[in-house]
Design a protein around this motif. Structure first.
Motif, short mmCIF file in Angstrom:
data_model
loop_
_atom_site.label_atom_id
_atom_site.label_comp_id
_atom_site.label_asym_id
_atom_site.label_seq_id
_atom_site.Cartn_x
_atom_site.Cartn_y
_atom_site.Cartn_z
N PRO A 191 -2.44 8.48 1.29
CA PRO A 191 -3.70 7.80 0.99
C PRO A 191 -3.75 7.41 -0.48
O PRO A 191 -3.10 8.04 -1.32
N ASP A 192 -4.50 6.37 -0.79
CA ASP A 192 -4.64 5.99 -2.19
C ASP A 192 -5.73 6.81 -2.86
O ASP A 192 -6.23 7.79 -2.29
N GLU A 193 -6.13 6.42 -4.07
CA GLU A 193 -7.07 7.23 -4.85
C GLU A 193 -8.45 7.35 -4.22
O GLU A 193 -9.22 8.25 -4.57
N SER A 194 -8.79 6.48 -3.28
CA SER A 194 -10.10 6.58 -2.64
C SER A 194 -10.23 7.83 -1.79
O SER A 194 -11.32 8.21 -1.39
N PHE A 195 -9.09 8.51 -1.50
CA PHE A 195 -9.11 9.74 -0.72
C PHE A 195 -9.05 10.98 -1.61
O PHE A 195 -8.89 12.08 -1.11
#
Length: 297
Positions: A191-195
């Motif tokens: 996952p990217d930083e939004s997770f």
């Protein structure tokens, strides 16, 4: 004529004294006396005769009382009708959830809900990032969060557990993978930083510091699809990874990485019958999916 005057006439005629009328109206008797003097002076009409025994309606006062009594009865009937209508599950209910929750958890329940209550219109609001799910925009919000805000009301459903998943094709191509000792040697879908606020995001940072072969996504749905396609391994919620034969669970639920799932209700609409009904309906059925959500089914 001020509608409020009729309330005072009705209370005075029913109570017979200023003190009893004040009790009925929830005000001090001096307020009742002042209002009676005010309306009789403004209208130039005497509604009551006053003596030591109390208050007595004049002929004009009797006419006003009959109308006030009729209106009071009409208001009671209207209140009963409105309350009765509110107990009927009719109208729109807005539900917010992530795409994967709609696909894997809510979707199978919606058909059953609408068959049982065909007059309910369900509006589903989705967003990949749970932080964007606004309680103000929805009547109900299905949200993973360990500590809901103190001002929010809702029901805890279960703990969302996650595990490592890979496709049969990927597993066949990597028969010697060692997830306990060398997980970074695999290809990973991250996952990217939004997770970063999720428990699984912490697991990635702790266990895959040195991995080089990776794909980053901004949605669990994309991670799920890429893992099924054999691109790499992914940590997915058990309720998502376990629903297809295109993925194999390669680990037990990751210890300490669970997050609670809550069904949260909007404080402004929580008393509406249709909102209460949908909340109870979904809550009961989601509780039944507890083992599925917690990866123990």
């Amino acid at each position: 004529m001020d509608w409020d005057y009729l309330r005072y006439i009705h209370a005075l005629a029913t109570g017979g004294t200023f003190a009893k009328a004040g009790e009925i109206l929830g005000v001090h008797q001096t307020t009742v006396l002042r209002r009676l003097d005010q309306m009789e002076e403004q209208m130039g009409i005497q509604f009551f005769e006053r003596d030591r025994e109390g208050l007595h309606l004049t002929p004009v006062g009797e006419t006003a009382f009959r109308e006030a009594d009729r209106l009071a009865s009409d208001m009671e009937n209207l209140e009963r009708q409105l309350i009765g209508q509110d107990t009927v599950p009719v109208g729109k209910v807005r539900l917010a959830a992530t795409d994967v929750m709609v696909n894997a958890l809510i979707g199978p329940l919606v058909s059953e809900l609408l068959q049982a209550y065909p007059d309910i219109e369900l509006e589903v609001l989705t967003d990949n990032d749970v932080l964007n799910l606004s309680h103000r925009d929805a009547d109900l919000t299905l949200r993973p969060v360990n500590k809901p805000q103190a001002t929010l009301e809702g029901d805890r459903i279960a703990t969302i557990e996650s595990a490592v998943y890979g496709s049969p094709d990927y597993c066949q191509r990597h028969p010697d993978m060692d997830l306990d000792n060398a997980p970074e040697l695999n290809s990973w879908i991250l996952p990217d930083e939004s997770f970063s606020h999720l428990a699984t995001g912490r697991w990635y940072r702790k266990s895959l510091k040195n991995t080089r072969s990776l794909v980053r996504c901004n949605s669990l749905q994309s991670m799920y699809s890429l893992a099924r396609a054999g691109v790499g391994l992914a940590v997915l919620p058990c309720y998502l990874g376990d629903i297809t034969t295109d993925l194999r669970r390669l680990t037990p639920p990751l210890e300490g990485e669970g997050v609670d799932l809550w069904l949260i209700v909007n404080n402004e609409t929580r008393h509406m019958a249709r909102v209460r009904l949908v909340m109870e309906f979904l809550g009961q059925r989601l509780l039944g999916l507890g083992p599925h959500i917690e990866g123990t089914a």
